[in-house]
Motif scaffolding. Structure first.
Motif, PDB file in Angstrom:
ATOM      1  N   THR A   9       1.635   1.331 -23.863  1.00 48.82           N
ATOM      2  CA  THR A   9       2.239   0.155 -24.494  1.00 48.82           C
ATOM      3  C   THR A   9       1.528  -0.233 -25.783  1.00 48.82           C
ATOM      4  OG1 THR A   9       0.863  -1.383 -23.204  1.00 48.82           O
ATOM      5  CG2 THR A   9       2.988  -0.715 -22.258  1.00 48.82           C
ATOM      6  N   VAL A  56       5.273   6.408 -17.676  1.00 48.36           N
ATOM      7  CA  VAL A  56       4.885   5.032 -17.971  1.00 48.36           C
ATOM      8  C   VAL A  56       3.994   4.591 -16.822  1.00 48.36           C
ATOM      9  CG1 VAL A  56       5.645   2.681 -18.395  1.00 48.36           C
ATOM     10  CG2 VAL A  56       7.021   4.600 -19.227  1.00 48.36           C
ATOM     11  N   PHE A  94       1.097   2.505 -14.363  1.00 52.09           N
ATOM     12  CA  PHE A  94       1.039   1.235 -13.622  1.00 52.09           C
ATOM     13  C   PHE A  94      -0.410   0.841 -13.418  1.00 52.09           C
ATOM     14  CE2 PHE A  94       0.561  -1.393  -9.923  1.00 52.09           C
ATOM     15  CZ  PHE A  94       1.680  -2.199  -9.874  1.00 52.09           C
ATOM     16  N   SER A  96      -1.381  -4.566 -15.995  1.00 51.65           N
ATOM     17  CA  SER A  96      -0.687  -4.019 -17.167  1.00 51.65           C
ATOM     18  C   SER A  96       0.756  -4.506 -17.246  1.00 51.65           C
ATOM     19  CB  SER A  96      -0.702  -2.490 -17.098  1.00 51.65           C
ATOM     20  OG  SER A  96       0.084  -2.043 -16.002  1.00 51.65           O
ATOM     21  N   GLU A 151       4.781  -4.418 -17.068  1.00 50.67           N
ATOM     22  CA  GLU A 151       5.568  -3.885 -15.959  1.00 50.67           C
ATOM     23  C   GLU A 151       6.232  -2.562 -16.335  1.00 50.67           C
ATOM     24  OE1 GLU A 151       7.418  -3.045 -12.693  1.00 50.67           O
ATOM     25  OE2 GLU A 151       8.720  -3.333 -14.428  1.00 50.67           O
ATOM     26  N   SER A 152       6.006  -1.550 -15.508  1.00 48.68           N
ATOM     27  CA  SER A 152       6.376  -0.185 -15.874  1.00 48.68           C
ATOM     28  C   SER A 152       7.878   0.041 -15.944  1.00 48.68           C
ATOM     29  CB  SER A 152       5.742   0.810 -14.890  1.00 48.68           C
ATOM     30  OG  SER A 152       6.131   0.525 -13.552  1.00 48.68           O
ATOM     31  N   ILE A 211       8.463   6.794 -13.955  1.00 43.96           N
ATOM     32  CA  ILE A 211       7.957   5.431 -13.822  1.00 43.96           C
ATOM     33  C   ILE A 211       6.946   5.362 -12.696  1.00 43.96           C
ATOM     34  CG2 ILE A 211       8.601   3.025 -13.453  1.00 43.96           C
ATOM     35  CD1 ILE A 211      11.470   3.837 -14.349  1.00 43.96           C
ATOM     36  N   HIS A 263       4.950   3.767  -9.919  1.00 46.40           N
ATOM     37  CA  HIS A 263       5.389   2.672  -9.052  1.00 46.40           C
ATOM     38  C   HIS A 263       4.489   2.614  -7.828  1.00 46.40           C
ATOM     39  CE1 HIS A 263       8.169  -0.170  -7.203  1.00 46.40           C
ATOM     40  NE2 HIS A 263       8.202   0.594  -6.115  1.00 46.40           N
TER      41      HIS A 263
END
Length: 363
Positions: A11, A47, A49, A53, A55-56, A74, A76
């Motif tokens: 990010t 992305v 987690f 951080s 939110e993915s 993603i 999770h």
């Protein structure tokens, strides 16, 4: 089998060698990195987690919105969203992106970090919850009728989702974790089992355990390996670059948070440190310098050499059964662009040649 490449979308600009700069959610940076991965020929981008951080799922959705073909993986963590809701969230995004979503299940091995999100279960308890969670996810994604569930961690009546994934039977499930408890869950649920960049011997041992666990359930997962390629036009320059990266990381480790403290509790990091204890250069060109410095905080081993040499080293892992490579650099944006110039196409070419040779030999 063809080979898949996964990159990494942070990010903001940040790595072991560079303290974070810019806002926590740097929108132009996210968009630039996503587009760069698509242009470089990556199939997907991870992305990540973390308990503190951004939110993915939301970051992945934005990255997908500014690209056309790039898939998202993603990260999770089970336990903080009801699995019935999570199944619908992932399926909805999969529909909105035309089938570009995958989920990477990370149960978590750092007790202190997990407690930041209110999770006080033991490691084995967490994996038991993950087992139940994934069973529900897969059933919600595939069931044509509502169903009831009552288990140790979740209970609901007439659970169902009207939205399904674009490609049957369901969204791909990547799974990480190297402990005995993790391997048992992987055997039941992982479509792609993800491991960090270990030695050839370690990869043989770990994938063998996963295959044995999966065979009990009539399953054959694929395998993903995570590495940090360090490239240069000559091998000498590549190793000089690795040395410079190590010095940079050492100089800024207090600012980046990658300072080695207590020995890690998670099995994946312990395995990387066991490799690092054998020396900084292993097999053909596996480099453990950053793993040793940081305490193997995440994906931290590298392959070092020219693009041709690193592609050849990746082929060795392909021969061990690895068909997905998650690669990211210490300079996240520029390295992703660089991988697309030579490393990714070279590796795809070698894999295609090896597949043809194997098919010919089998005739």
């Amino acid at each position: 089998m063809s080979v898949e490449f996964i990159g990494y979308i942070g990010t903001r600009d940040f790595s072991e060698t560079r303290p974070a700069s810019g806002p926590v959610i740097d929108v132009p940076y996210i968009e630039t990195v996503a587009r760069a991965h698509e242009a470089a020929g990556f199939d997907r981008a991870l992305v990540a987690f973390h308990s503190t951080s951004p939110e993915s799922i939301l970051i992945a959705g934005h990255a997908a919105s500014v690209t056309e073909t790039l898939g998202v993986m993603i990260a999770h963590r089970p336990g903080f969203t009801a699995p019935t809701l999570a199944a619908r969230q992932f399926a909805t995004l999969d529909q909105l992106t035309g089938g570009r979503v995958a989920v990477h299940i990370i149960t978590g091995g750092d007790d202190a970090e997990l407690r930041q999100d209110g999770d006080f279960l033991t490691k084995d308890e967490r994996y038991a919850r993950t087992d139940e969670y994934l069973g529900i996810l897969r059933r919600i994604w595939t069931s044509d009728t509502p169903f009831d569930h009552e288990g140790p961690h979740y209970r609901f009546e007439r659970g169902f989702s009207t939205v399904k994934s674009v490609r049957p039977p369901h969204i791909p499930v990547y799974f990480g974790g190297a402990s005995d408890a993790a391997i048992a869950v992987a055997g039941r649920h992982a479509d792609i089992y993800a491991l960090w960049g270990e030695t050839h011997a370690q990869v043989r041992e770990l994938t063998g355990r996963v295959r044995a666990a999966a065979a009990k359930h009539g399953r054959q997962p694929r395998f993903s390996l995570s590495l940090r390629p360090i490239l240069a036009e000559t091998e000498e320059k590549a190793w000089a670059r690795a040395d410079a990266i190590l010095e940079q990381a050492r100089a800024v480790q207090d600012k980046t948070g990658y300072k080695r403290t207590a020995e890690p509790a998670n099995s994946g990091s312990q395995r990387l440190l066991a490799a690092a204890a054998q020396g900084p250069r292993l097999d053909k060109r596996l480099w453990t310098g950053i793993a040793a410095l940081t305490g193997a905080k995440g994906n931290s081993t590298a392959l070092v050499g020219t693009p041709e040499q690193v592609a050849d080293a990746l082929l060795d892992y392909y021969d061990l059964g690895v068909t997905t490579f998650l690669i990211r650099g210490f300079d996240p944006l520029d390295d992703a662009i660089d991988y697309g110039r030579e490393l990714i196409p070279l590796t795809r070419k070698l894999v295609a040649e090896r597949a043809r040779a194997n098919a010919t030999a089998a005739e």
